[in-house]
Motif scaffolding. Structure first.
Motif, PDB file in Angstrom:
ATOM      1  N   GLY A 315       0.819  -1.206   0.000  1.00  0.00           N
ATOM      2  CA  GLY A 315       0.000   0.000   0.000  1.00  0.00           C
ATOM      3  C   GLY A 315       0.852   1.254   0.000  1.00  0.00           C
ATOM      4  N   GLY A 316       1.943   1.228   0.779  1.00  0.00           N
ATOM      5  CA  GLY A 316       2.874   2.350   0.781  1.00  0.00           C
ATOM      6  C   GLY A 316       3.537   2.541  -0.574  1.00  0.00           C
ATOM      7  N   LEU A 317       3.862   1.425  -1.238  1.00  0.00           N
ATOM      8  CA  LEU A 317       4.488   1.510  -2.552  1.00  0.00           C
ATOM      9  C   LEU A 317       3.545   2.138  -3.572  1.00  0.00           C
ATOM     10  CD1 LEU A 317       6.705   0.844  -4.612  1.00  0.00           C
ATOM     11  CD2 LEU A 317       5.698  -1.437  -4.830  1.00  0.00           C
ATOM     12  N   PHE A 318       2.307   1.689  -3.606  1.00  0.00           N
ATOM     13  CA  PHE A 318       1.362   2.242  -4.570  1.00  0.00           C
ATOM     14  C   PHE A 318       1.042   3.705  -4.258  1.00  0.00           C
ATOM     15  CE2 PHE A 318       0.658  -2.055  -6.014  1.00  0.00           C
ATOM     16  CZ  PHE A 318       0.305  -1.886  -7.342  1.00  0.00           C
ATOM     17  N   ALA A 319       1.047   4.056  -2.978  1.00  0.00           N
ATOM     18  CA  ALA A 319       0.842   5.462  -2.618  1.00  0.00           C
ATOM     19  C   ALA A 319       2.012   6.308  -3.104  1.00  0.00           C
ATOM     20  CB  ALA A 319       0.691   5.590  -1.102  1.00  0.00           C
ATOM     21  N   THR A 320       3.218   5.760  -2.997  1.00  0.00           N
ATOM     22  CA  THR A 320       4.406   6.463  -3.502  1.00  0.00           C
ATOM     23  C   THR A 320       4.318   6.673  -5.010  1.00  0.00           C
ATOM     24  OG1 THR A 320       5.772   5.506  -1.740  1.00  0.00           O
ATOM     25  CG2 THR A 320       6.922   6.392  -3.660  1.00  0.00           C
ATOM     26  N   LEU A 321       3.907   5.625  -5.733  1.00  0.00           N
ATOM     27  CA  LEU A 321       3.770   5.731  -7.185  1.00  0.00           C
ATOM     28  C   LEU A 321       2.670   6.717  -7.562  1.00  0.00           C
ATOM     29  CD1 LEU A 321       4.144   1.964  -8.193  1.00  0.00           C
ATOM     30  CD2 LEU A 321       5.854   3.774  -8.391  1.00  0.00           C
ATOM     31  N   ARG A 322       1.593   6.744  -6.789  1.00  0.00           N
ATOM     32  CA  ARG A 322       0.510   7.686  -7.072  1.00  0.00           C
ATOM     33  C   ARG A 322       0.968   9.124  -6.852  1.00  0.00           C
ATOM     34  NH1 ARG A 322      -4.862   8.169  -7.769  1.00  0.00           N
ATOM     35  NH2 ARG A 322      -5.151   5.913  -7.921  1.00  0.00           N
ATOM     36  N   SER A 323       1.666   9.365  -5.735  1.00  0.00           N
ATOM     37  CA  SER A 323       2.190  10.707  -5.473  1.00  0.00           C
ATOM     38  C   SER A 323       3.261  11.073  -6.495  1.00  0.00           C
ATOM     39  CB  SER A 323       2.774  10.780  -4.060  1.00  0.00           C
ATOM     40  OG  SER A 323       1.772  10.639  -3.084  1.00  0.00           O
TER      41      SER A 323
END
Length: 364
Positions: A315-323
């Motif tokens: 979840g943290g990884l996908f949030a990083t990619l989204r940001s």
């Protein structure tokens, strides 16, 4: 006799070594395939940027590392990670029970609706009562919405994939109807609900940032769901039903009940994510309150290997990619369509490598 004992010891040692090697290889596969999925996706993203006349290295330097410029940037990543962790961890439970809940997006919206109703219609409560009540309303609404698909499955054998997708559309249309009709703020120029009372707002972790305590709740619940699946009898029953419902039924387990529990847990987590979006970020209900968290949560669960604990990292990884996608669009002037394509490549890579991981586990 000594030779026989020696042979037995050698056999036992050989079996123990083989079991250890087997466990180690499976662990290596579980750890390396998500990393490989992300690296392959970033490589394709870099090639896509280069083919369109942009700097390919921006995928890493801007999209990934550029998201960690300061505390505000990190706070925004954690803010986006909150719904992804909640939804991803909840879907891990459903997927473990072989329930393909594709309706997390709709469950998020229904949770946001319920949270808005509680947050705008009740006044005079303290924040320690009103804010948890808003969260509870969102979770219960999400569980109830998912329970519709669960009931249709256990009662009529209806495919939960089809029913949850259809319920997504109903939830989105219902939200649009409410914010343009019964729940619309008459003083607003755009379709939106009235503002939640201050006591219903989710407390923030840092005063100057938008980050709220939802990230702590998400992590705690993800850990709790991991313990539930791994250490509780009910979690064991869910996993057995997912592996072989016929064997579970033969062993005396109530398959229908476990299916309902699994899908309602995933729905509750998605509904809670919707409640946090309303009470912690927007403070009111909008037509498009989610940028697709419900669908992205599916990729989060798959990347985590249906492990709620690993969903925290994915979840943290996908949030990083989204940001990072937002930063890439602003700083490198990359068109939004191209950014969305790169995000799609990441999700496709995750799904493909998740399937490859399952195959390698069987071979190992």
């Amino acid at each position: 006799m000594a030779e026989i004992n020696q042979g037995v010891r050698e056999t036992v040692n050989s079996q123990a070594t083989h079991a250890f090697t087997h466990t180690l290889s499976r662990a290596a596969i579980s750890a390396l395939t998500p990393i490989a999925a992300v690296l392959v996706a970033l490589a394709f993203g870099a090639a896509l940027l280069s083919l369109n006349g942009f700097n390919g290295s921006d995928v890493v330097t801007v999209m990934v590392f550029g998201s960690f410029q300061d505390m505000r940037s990190v706070g925004e990543i954690l803010l986006k990670a909150t719904p992804l962790i909640l939804i991803g961890a909840g879907l891990c439970v459903a997927f473990r029970c072989s329930i393909w809940n594709i309706g997390a997006e709709g469950q998020l919206y229904v949770g946001a609706i319920a949270a808005t109703l509680v947050g705008t219609s009740i006044d005079g409560l303290s924040v320690w009562v009103h804010a948890p009540l808003v969260m509870l309303a969102g979770a219960l609404a999400g569980a109830a919405w998912a329970g519709i698909a669960g009931y249709l499955k256990v009662r009529f054998q209806a495919s939960e994939i089809v029913t949850t997708i259809m319920l997504n559309y109903i939830a989105l249309i219902l939200t649009s109807y409410l914010v343009t009709g019964p729940m619309r703020d008459a003083s607003a120029a755009y379709p939106q609900s009235a503002r939640l009372v201050r006591e219903a707002w989710t407390p923030r972790l840092v005063t100057d940032l938008r980050l709220h305590i939802g990230i702590l709740v998400a992590v705690i619940l993800a850990v709790g769901l991991y313990i539930f699946l791994r250490r509780s009898s009910r979690g064991f029953a869910l996993r057995v039903v997912g592996l072989n419902p016929h064997a579970a039924r033969y062993a005396g387990m109530n398959v229908a009940r476990n299916v309902m529990i699994a899908i309602c847990i995933s729905g509750a987590m998605a509904g809670l994510a919707g409640a946090f979006e309303v009470a912690g970020v927007t403070r009111r209900l909008y037509q498009n309150i989610s940028p697709g968290y419900g669908f992205e949560g599916i990729a989060v669960a798959l990347l985590a290997g249906n492990n709620p604990l690993a969903a925290i990292l994915s979840g943290g990884l996908f949030a990083t990619l989204r940001s990072g996608s937002e930063v890439l669009q602003i700083t490198s002037q990359v068109p939004q369509v191209l950014v969305l394509v790169i995000q799609g490549i990441v999700i496709l890579s995750v799904v493909a490598f998740a399937k490859l991981r399952d195959v390698l586990r069987i071979v190992a």
